[in-house]
Write a protein that holds these residues in place. Structure first.
Motif, short mmCIF file in Angstrom:
data_model
loop_
_atom_site.label_atom_id
_atom_site.label_comp_id
_atom_site.label_asym_id
_atom_site.label_seq_id
_atom_site.Cartn_x
_atom_site.Cartn_y
_atom_site.Cartn_z
N ALA A 331 0.83 -1.20 0.00
CA ALA A 331 0.00 0.00 0.00
C ALA A 331 0.86 1.25 0.00
N ALA A 332 0.21 2.38 -0.23
CA ALA A 332 0.93 3.64 -0.30
C ALA A 332 1.37 4.06 1.08
N GLY A 333 2.38 4.91 1.09
CA GLY A 333 2.84 5.48 2.34
C GLY A 333 4.09 6.27 2.10
N GLY A 335 7.63 7.26 1.61
CA GLY A 335 8.80 6.44 1.39
C GLY A 335 8.46 5.10 0.78
N GLY A 336 7.20 4.81 0.53
CA GLY A 336 6.81 3.54 -0.03
C GLY A 336 6.35 3.69 -1.45
N GLY A 337 5.54 2.72 -1.93
CA GLY A 337 5.09 2.77 -3.31
C GLY A 337 3.58 2.89 -3.36
N LEU A 338 3.08 3.10 -4.56
CA LEU A 338 1.65 3.28 -4.72
C LEU A 338 1.24 2.69 -6.05
N ASP A 339 0.19 1.88 -6.03
CA ASP A 339 -0.33 1.28 -7.25
C ASP A 339 -1.63 1.94 -7.66
N LEU A 340 -1.84 2.01 -8.96
CA LEU A 340 -3.04 2.61 -9.51
C LEU A 340 -3.52 1.73 -10.66
N ALA A 341 -4.82 1.50 -10.72
CA ALA A 341 -5.40 0.77 -11.84
C ALA A 341 -6.68 1.47 -12.26
N LEU A 357 -15.42 3.90 -2.13
CA LEU A 357 -14.89 3.67 -0.80
C LEU A 357 -13.52 4.33 -0.71
N ALA A 358 -13.25 5.00 0.39
CA ALA A 358 -11.96 5.66 0.57
C ALA A 358 -11.48 5.47 2.00
N ASP A 359 -10.18 5.29 2.16
CA ASP A 359 -9.56 5.16 3.47
C ASP A 359 -8.31 6.04 3.46
N ALA A 360 -8.46 7.23 4.00
CA ALA A 360 -7.35 8.20 3.98
C ALA A 360 -6.15 7.70 4.76
N THR A 361 -6.40 6.94 5.83
CA THR A 361 -5.30 6.46 6.67
C THR A 361 -4.38 5.54 5.88
N ARG A 362 -4.97 4.66 5.10
CA ARG A 362 -4.18 3.71 4.33
C ARG A 362 -3.88 4.22 2.92
N GLY A 363 -4.39 5.40 2.59
CA GLY A 363 -4.17 5.93 1.25
C GLY A 363 -4.81 5.07 0.19
N ALA A 364 -5.99 4.51 0.50
CA ALA A 364 -6.66 3.61 -0.43
C ALA A 364 -7.96 4.23 -0.91
N TYR A 365 -8.27 4.00 -2.19
CA TYR A 365 -9.45 4.59 -2.80
C TYR A 365 -9.95 3.65 -3.88
N ARG A 366 -11.25 3.41 -3.89
CA ARG A 366 -11.85 2.57 -4.92
C ARG A 366 -13.17 3.19 -5.35
N THR A 367 -13.40 3.21 -6.65
CA THR A 367 -14.70 3.66 -7.16
C THR A 367 -15.03 2.86 -8.40
N VAL A 368 -16.30 2.47 -8.55
CA VAL A 368 -16.75 1.80 -9.76
C VAL A 368 -18.03 2.45 -10.24
N VAL A 369 -18.25 2.38 -11.56
CA VAL A 369 -19.46 2.91 -12.18
C VAL A 369 -20.24 1.74 -12.76
N LEU A 375 -20.88 -3.51 -15.32
CA LEU A 375 -19.81 -2.68 -14.77
C LEU A 375 -19.21 -1.87 -15.91
N ALA A 376 -19.30 -0.54 -15.84
CA ALA A 376 -18.82 0.33 -16.92
C ALA A 376 -17.36 0.69 -16.78
N GLY A 377 -16.86 0.79 -15.55
CA GLY A 377 -15.46 1.17 -15.34
C GLY A 377 -15.20 1.43 -13.89
N GLY A 378 -13.95 1.78 -13.59
CA GLY A 378 -13.60 2.05 -12.21
C GLY A 378 -12.15 2.46 -12.05
N VAL A 379 -11.83 2.89 -10.84
CA VAL A 379 -10.47 3.30 -10.48
C VAL A 379 -10.16 2.72 -9.11
N LEU A 380 -8.97 2.13 -8.99
CA LEU A 380 -8.48 1.66 -7.70
C LEU A 380 -7.13 2.30 -7.47
N PHE A 381 -6.93 2.76 -6.26
CA PHE A 381 -5.73 3.54 -5.96
C PHE A 381 -5.19 3.12 -4.61
#
Length: 416
Positions: A331-333, A335-341, A357-369, A375-381
């Motif tokens: 997960a992001a943080g 000095g660490g790395g971050l994945d995006l799809a 859904l979002a979790d600021a503490t873990r730097g995680a974010y997901r959304t779908v349409v 399922l039309a599309g989405g973003v995961l971060f």
């Protein structure tokens, strides 16, 4: 002039990029004409080469027979042959145009046909190696363009120790793939790596030294502000290379127009990859190019196949210079790395359902349409635990179960 014997069954491919190489791997006996001197390579990984993480040989694609350093200069449709700049004339039964795209050079003051010293496009392996040779710790670099390519270049330059400014004309980064919230998270991550990000920022020109060999010294913004720059990277998008097709009289709009069998207006000529326009869309994505090559391989083999638009996933991995592979994969943080799809159409239309859904503490974010029953599309971060299930659901394009909770789409991995 050398003329090679025409073969009614012969498949000739112009272009040795990812689409051309993929086709060569799937269709026996293909003749591939490649303008670059390098063997085919994975351009998705150019930023890794720029960052020094990979050497060029690591991103090479599986070996394919390619006539390297040869440029096709004319297609003779009447005689079904290709004329090359080395004097060869190659006959074809079927011709495939996989000519790719060129970087867009914006109409900036100070930017002529010859690029000033220190100004770099970022599209080919040669572009990448020239940029890598120019970068040193502390050098001031400005990246113009905040799309996928610009973000990747900015991250790689930061990993090399450059002082990086990213200038994006649009409202947020990666506008084609991300919504504003995900783009904001991406911006914060880049800033944590030391990249200075400017959005809604229009570049007016370049200030260069005088003389016979001008060199860039600053990037001028429309509001009169100047960004000091010893290196400037142009990541302002790409334009299909359709000149060869246009000169041959094929139908060209934004790109070379193709049907569901990737056939152009000439039944003996096909087009795939960044140069092709299908259904009014030029995708400009590596995943779409590979999908098109796979469909065309089936068509050329005489098997029924149709291309119905891309089902490919856009993925980006950002790492800080100090991140270990184990950290970067998580997960992001700081000095660490971050994945995006990102996949499909993540911009909702009237009547769509949006689950976020979002979790600021873990730097995680997901959304779908969800559009209708699909399922039309989405973003995961930041946290891609659910990406496999979501991508398969979208790629299969099957109706969602009527009894499925929409929230389940984002939490079937156990939730955050």
């Amino acid at each position: 002039m050398r003329t090679e014997t025409e073969n009614a069954a012969r498949v000739v491919v112009i272009g040795a990029g990812m689409a051309g190489a993929r086709l060569a791997a799937r269709v026996p006996g293909v003749t591939v004409i490649g303008e670059e001197a390098h063997a085919p390579y994975n351009r998705v990984l150019l930023a890794e080469v720029l960052a020094g993480r990979y050497e060029p040989d690591v991103i090479a694609l599986p070996p394919a027979e390619v006539r390297r350093g040869v440029r096709a200069v004319r297609v003779d449709r009447a005689e079904r042959r290709v004329l090359c700049d080395d004097g060869r004339v190659i006959g074809y039964g079927r011709l495939v145009l996989a000519t790719g795209s060129n970087p867009v050079l914006p109409p900036l003051r100070g930017l002529g046909r010859t690029l000033p010293d220190g100004v770099h496009p970022f599209r080919t392996l040669d572009d990448c190696l020239a940029l890598r040779a120019a970068v040193r710790p502390g050098v001031r670099a400005v990246v113009i363009g905040g799309g996928l390519l610009g973000v990747s270049a900015a991250r790689a330059l930061a990993e090399c120790g450059a002082q990086v400014v990213l200038a994006q004309q649009g409202e947020h980064l990666m506008e084609r793939q991300l919504d504003a919230e995900a783009a904001g998270m991406l911006r914060r991550h880049l800033e944590a790596l030391g990249v200075e990000v400017h959005t809604e920022c229009r570049v007016r020109g370049l200030r260069c030294t005088d003389g016979d060999a001008p060199a860039v010294r600053a990037v001028e913004l429309a509001d009169g502000y100047e960004l000091e720059a010893e290196i400037t990277v142009l990541a302002c998008g790409v334009r299909p290379r359709a000149g060869l097709a246009q000169a041959a009289g094929l139908e060209v709009r934004k790109g070379i127009v193709v049907d569901d069998e990737l056939r152009t207006s000439d039944p003996y000529i096909h087009a795939v990859g960044d140069c092709a326009e299908h259904g009014g869309t030029v995708y400009g994505l590596a995943g779409a190019a590979l999908e098109q090559a796979d469909v065309l391989a089936e068509v050329l083999a005489g098997r029924p196949a149709r291309y119905e638009g891309t089902r490919a996933l856009t993925r980006l991995t950002l790492r800080s210079p100090s991140a270990t592979p184990a950290v970067a994969a998580g997960a992001a943080g700081p000095g660490g790395g971050l994945d995006l799809a990102a996949f499909g159409d993540s911009r909702p239309m009237p009547g769509d359902d949006v689950i976020r859904l979002a979790d600021a503490t873990r730097g995680a974010y997901r959304t779908v349409v969800v559009r209708g029953d699909r399922l039309a599309g989405g973003v995961l971060f930041g946290d891609l635990a659910a990406v496999g299930t979501l991508a398969r659901t979208w790629q299969d394009d099957e109706p969602l179960p009527a009894d499925m909770s929409l929230l389940h789409l984002l939490t079937n991995d156990g939730g955050f």
